[in-house]
Design an enzyme around this catalytic site. Structure first.
Site, short mmCIF file in Angstrom:
data_model
loop_
_atom_site.label_atom_id
_atom_site.label_comp_id
_atom_site.label_asym_id
_atom_site.label_seq_id
_atom_site.Cartn_x
_atom_site.Cartn_y
_atom_site.Cartn_z
N GLU A 84 -21.36 11.68 10.86
CA GLU A 84 -21.18 11.23 12.23
C GLU A 84 -22.18 11.88 13.17
OE1 GLU A 84 -19.70 8.75 13.17
OE2 GLU A 84 -18.34 8.32 11.52
N TYR A 134 -16.57 10.17 21.09
CA TYR A 134 -16.72 9.26 19.95
C TYR A 134 -16.51 9.99 18.63
CZ TYR A 134 -18.74 7.16 15.96
OH TYR A 134 -18.88 6.72 14.68
N ASP A 176 -18.06 3.27 19.87
CA ASP A 176 -19.50 3.52 19.88
C ASP A 176 -20.18 2.26 20.42
OD1 ASP A 176 -19.19 1.76 17.75
OD2 ASP A 176 -21.00 2.51 16.80
#
Length: 353
Positions: free
Chosen positions: A45, A128, A146
């Site tokens: 991520e 996020y 996102d």
DNA sequence: GATGCGTGGCG
DNA sequence: TCGCCAAGCAT
């Protein structure tokens, strides 16, 4: 309070499609396997922030081979990690990556927090990423938004408010369609959809599993969503870099300050960018200048870097290190300086022939 | 809310 | 060719 009813259909339609068409990605647990490793989910991520899957894949493979868990990464040298990150961009991510790994190692006994709130407190983890890791690695219901989700949701609901003002509206809409179960799969399914079908330009509505649920599909131009505010023009800047070479085949490299452009990265010495047109070189020497500057585009400006090269004897003033030129690839130079180095070496090859 | 922060691929 | 865009975060 979330609205039930029609919105539940979107998650069902999307997850059914995902069960058949999910992309196989290195950081995803294979179908039927145990839950994904939080370390690998977190690492992916961070790398994927503003970065494409194709660009991340080789970096993810190298990082996980070299540092297989968070304790190993926490024990790594700063310079090793920064060099391994070179070329991926947004170098503050690499500094925060190490700070985060060390926080998890020392403050949490090597286990990542399993809640959005706990994750959000870690360096480099924003709204996020906290939601994504909580959902994907820990199975929690979290609203993961996102740029893909923004686009998909803006189209599903034909949200006409321009970004970025539409953020709150889009998040609220995303909340209404996020299921209690399989929130991690749902998030990844939304991102897969945005990456492969509901693309920014030329969306493939004909094969979209959500076209029956999509308000934009019923308009003349689904791709018109999301509406975006116009962007400001990028200014152009000028800079100079100096390649100082020692007789034994070493070049002088410096480390850039942690804050600012290319922070913490190895680099050639440079002038300020946008400064005086003819700045003084670091040392007096027989300087030559490459015929063409290195052109490079950053997020918010473009740069023409004029590269000077010379042979020198003693150490230049200030901090730095002599780096063997035949191992320049291992220095971990960001792309701008990698290109400058290539330009100098090409010039030297051409001069010999 | 606005700004600073990389890079490479795409149409 | 060139503007747009990408699994955003920190300040």
């Amino acid at each position: 309070m979330r609205v039930e009813g029609d919105q539940g259909k979107i998650a069902r339609d999307l997850l059914a499609h995902y069960d058949v068409h999910a992309r196989r990605l290195p950081w995803r647990a294979p179908p039927g396997a145990n839950a994904a490793d939080p370390y690998r989910v977190w690492l992916s991520e961070i790398m994927l922030q503003q970065t494409t899957v194709a660009a991340v894949a080789p970096y993810f493979a190298r990082f996980t081979a070299r540092w297989p868990d968070v304790m190993a990464l926490a024990a790594a040298e700063d310079a090793e990690v920064m060099a391994a990150w070179a070329g991926l961009g947004y170098y503050a991510r690499a500094r925060n990556l190490l700070a985060c790994a060390r926080a998890v190692a020392s403050g949490h006994g090597g286990a990542f927090p399993d809640t959005e709130e706990g994750l959000r407190a870690l360096p480099g983890v924003g709204a996020y990423t906290a939601a994504a890791v909580a959902a994907i690695a820990f199975g929690r219901r979290a609203v993961v938004v996102d740029a893909n989700v923004e686009r998909v949701v803006a189209r599903l609901f034909a949200i006409a408010t321009p970004l970025p003002a539409a953020r709150a509206e889009i998040r609220a809409a995303a909340d209404t369609i996020t299921p209690e179960a399989r929130a991690g799969d749902f998030a990844q399914a939304m991102m897969d959809l945005g990456a492969t079908i509901c693309t920014p330009r030329g969306p493939a509505c004909g094969i979209c599993p959500l076209r029956g649920d999509c308000a934009a599909f019923r308009t003349a131009d689904p791709a018109a969503f999301p509406v975006k505010a116009p962007k400001k023009a990028k200014p152009h800047r000028l800079g100079h870099a100096w390649w100082m070479e020692r007789a034994d085949g070493h070049v002088w490299l410096v480390r850039r300050p942690d804050k600012g452009m290319l922070g913490g990265m190895r680099a050639l010495p440079t002038s300020d960018w946008g400064a005086a047109p003819d700045p003084a070189p670091p040392v007096a020497a027989g300087w030559e200048t490459l015929p063409d500057p290195v052109m490079h585009v950053f997020t918010h400006f473009s740069l023409a870097l004029t590269v000077h090269h010379a042979h020198v004897d003693g150490d230049p003033p200030g901090e730095g290190e002599w780096w063997p030129i035949d191992r320049i690839a291992e220095a971990g130079l960001p792309t701008l300086f990698r290109r400058a180095a290539e330009a100098v070496m090409k010039e030297r090859r051409d001069a010999r022939h």
